[in-house]
Design a protein around this motif. Structure first.
Motif, PDB file in Angstrom:
ATOM      1  N   GLY A   4      48.722  87.927  -2.520  1.00  0.00           N
ATOM      2  CA  GLY A   4      47.319  87.611  -2.641  1.00  0.00           C
ATOM      3  C   GLY A   4      46.855  86.833  -1.436  1.00  0.00           C
ATOM      4  N   ILE A   5      45.666  86.274  -1.535  1.00  0.00           N
ATOM      5  CA  ILE A   5      45.083  85.480  -0.457  1.00  0.00           C
ATOM      6  C   ILE A   5      45.504  84.026  -0.630  1.00  0.00           C
ATOM      7  CG2 ILE A   5      42.949  84.712   0.629  1.00  0.00           C
ATOM      8  CD1 ILE A   5      43.509  87.683   0.991  1.00  0.00           C
ATOM      9  N   LYS A  12      41.160  84.096  17.408  1.00  0.00           N
ATOM     10  CA  LYS A  12      39.934  84.720  17.895  1.00  0.00           C
ATOM     11  C   LYS A  12      39.555  85.877  16.974  1.00  0.00           C
ATOM     12  CE  LYS A  12      40.771  83.585  22.757  1.00  0.00           C
ATOM     13  NZ  LYS A  12      40.971  84.134  24.124  1.00  0.00           N
ATOM     14  N   PRO A  13      38.267  86.067  16.719  1.00  0.00           N
ATOM     15  CA  PRO A  13      37.855  87.186  15.859  1.00  0.00           C
ATOM     16  C   PRO A  13      38.449  88.502  16.353  1.00  0.00           C
ATOM     17  CG  PRO A  13      35.986  85.781  16.350  1.00  0.00           C
ATOM     18  CD  PRO A  13      37.113  85.300  17.216  1.00  0.00           C
ATOM     19  N   ALA A  40      38.990  88.855   5.995  1.00  0.00           N
ATOM     20  CA  ALA A  40      37.790  88.047   6.245  1.00  0.00           C
ATOM     21  C   ALA A  40      38.031  87.038   7.361  1.00  0.00           C
ATOM     22  CB  ALA A  40      37.382  87.323   4.964  1.00  0.00           C
ATOM     23  N   PHE A  41      39.208  86.360   7.342  1.00  0.00           N
ATOM     24  CA  PHE A  41      39.497  85.361   8.373  1.00  0.00           C
ATOM     25  C   PHE A  41      39.713  86.034   9.718  1.00  0.00           C
ATOM     26  CE2 PHE A  41      42.444  82.341  10.539  1.00  0.00           C
ATOM     27  CZ  PHE A  41      41.555  81.281  10.654  1.00  0.00           C
ATOM     28  N   SER A  42      40.305  87.235   9.729  1.00  0.00           N
ATOM     29  CA  SER A  42      40.500  87.965  10.977  1.00  0.00           C
ATOM     30  C   SER A  42      39.157  88.274  11.626  1.00  0.00           C
ATOM     31  CB  SER A  42      41.265  89.267  10.716  1.00  0.00           C
ATOM     32  OG  SER A  42      42.567  88.996  10.230  1.00  0.00           O
ATOM     33  N   GLN A  43      38.161  88.596  10.818  1.00  0.00           N
ATOM     34  CA  GLN A  43      36.841  88.955  11.353  1.00  0.00           C
ATOM     35  C   GLN A  43      36.080  87.755  11.897  1.00  0.00           C
ATOM     36  OE1 GLN A  43      34.942  91.058   8.127  1.00  0.00           O
ATOM     37  NE2 GLN A  43      36.116  92.941   8.468  1.00  0.00           N
ATOM     38  N   GLY A  70      42.797  77.874   7.628  1.00  0.00           N
ATOM     39  CA  GLY A  70      42.792  79.316   7.788  1.00  0.00           C
ATOM     40  C   GLY A  70      43.027  80.030   6.473  1.00  0.00           C
ATOM     41  N   GLU A  71      43.345  81.320   6.558  1.00  0.00           N
ATOM     42  CA  GLU A  71      43.525  82.117   5.352  1.00  0.00           C
ATOM     43  C   GLU A  71      44.523  83.244   5.637  1.00  0.00           C
ATOM     44  OE1 GLU A  71      40.133  82.806   2.359  1.00  0.00           O
ATOM     45  OE2 GLU A  71      40.283  84.717   3.438  1.00  0.00           O
ATOM     46  N   LEU A  72      45.526  83.343   4.791  1.00  0.00           N
ATOM     47  CA  LEU A  72      46.630  84.282   4.962  1.00  0.00           C
ATOM     48  C   LEU A  72      46.646  85.245   3.781  1.00  0.00           C
ATOM     49  CD1 LEU A  72      49.010  84.399   7.087  1.00  0.00           C
ATOM     50  CD2 LEU A  72      50.418  83.300   5.329  1.00  0.00           C
TER      51      LEU A  72
END
Length: 287
Positions: free
Chosen positions: A87-88, A50-51, A112-115, A75-77
């Motif tokens: 890094g990303i 969830k954002p 960015a993914f968290s948002q 997703g993105e870590l």
């Protein structure tokens, strides 16, 4: 041809830091040197983030004596470690971190993914190091999606992404301490695939999703099951009965003692005690 030795299934789910659900597919605590040089495999997700303004994940923690391999599927870590590596890691990317003599690192969803939030899924594999390499300097390898060869199979049967080792003359970018193949595979229903494996190798097939039968067809491998193949023989053959997403692992075993506790995997108990002592004395490389 290698035959199926047994199928290892688990339904145990837990949380690792903020990551959930996490299914522990196997570990050396259960299977010992049967899976050497592989130590552990966790399947993180699939789930939905969830954002949030918070950077969820796993905060700083140490490792010594092995490597962590994170395969990002959705997703993105963001990874940061005490050597300056990181890094990303976006969908399709892989990070290969050699903890060796010791690192402290953290793994959190990217800003960015968290948002935005969204679906996430990843695999984390632990790979053992030979005793001679356990106290080497740490190393970090960032393997972006574009650097990982993707071999399209004949008759539109699917593909093999070569993370480590070789497949059909394509070589994966990962630098490994022992000889191994690590493939990310998609195989369409109704197609048969032969995969390389050597006499004496440890060969594991993790079915992320799907169903497949082996050459002898006496057993089927289904969702989140792991096949352990016989060390005898060469090559593996399987036929997809549904579309299959597979992690394929094959490697020469390390025939050495394993002694693991928590964040550390060494050969003997006294080496584990030394790791904790070194950590207390701030002798690990720190951020």
């Amino acid at each position: 041809m290698k035959m199926l030795a047994f199928i290892h299934n688990t339904t145990t789910q837990s949380a690792v830091g903020d990551f959930a659900p996490v299914t522990s597919i196997f570990s050396h605590y259960e299977l010992g040197n049967t899976v050497s040089p592989f130590l552990l495999l966790d399947h993180i997700g699939p789930g939905t983030l969830k954002p949030s303004a918070l950077r969820k994940g796993v905060d700083e923690h140490p490792h010594r004596g092995f490597e962590t391999v994170t395969i990002m599927l959705k997703g993105e870590l963001e990874h940061r470690d005490s050597t300056g590596g990181g890094g990303i890691i976006a969908a399709g990317d892989v990070q290969w971190m050699t903890a060796a003599s010791g690192v402290i690192h953290k793994e959190v969803f990217s800003e960015a993914f968290s948002q935005t939030g969204g679906p996430f899924e990843m695999l984390q594999l632990w790979v053992n190091l030979p005793a001679k390499d356990k106290m080497n300097p740490p190393r970090y390898q960032s393997l972006d999606k574009a650097s990982i060869p993707k071999v399209d199979l004949a008759h539109a049967a699917g593909y093999v992404r070569v993370i480590a080792g070789e497949y059909q003359k394509q070589t994966g970018p990962a630098q490994t301490h022992t000889s191994m193949q690590v493939y990310d595979i998609f195989l369409r229903k109704g197609h048969t695939l032969q995969l390389p494996a050597q006499e004496g190798d440890t060969t594991l097939i993790y079915m992320r999703s799907g169903r497949a039968a082996f050459q002898a067809k006496e057993q089927e491998l289904e969702d989140q099951g792991m096949a352990v193949m016989s060390s005898r023989g060469e090559q593996v053959e399987l036929t997809a009965q549904r579309d299959c997403a597979i992690l394929y692992l094959s490697a020469a075993p390390i025939n050495e003692p394993i002694y693991g506790r928590g964040y550390f995997v060494m050969n003997h108990f006294d080496e584990i005690l030394q790791a904790y002592e070194d950590l207390k004395k701030n002798q690990f490389i720190r951020p």
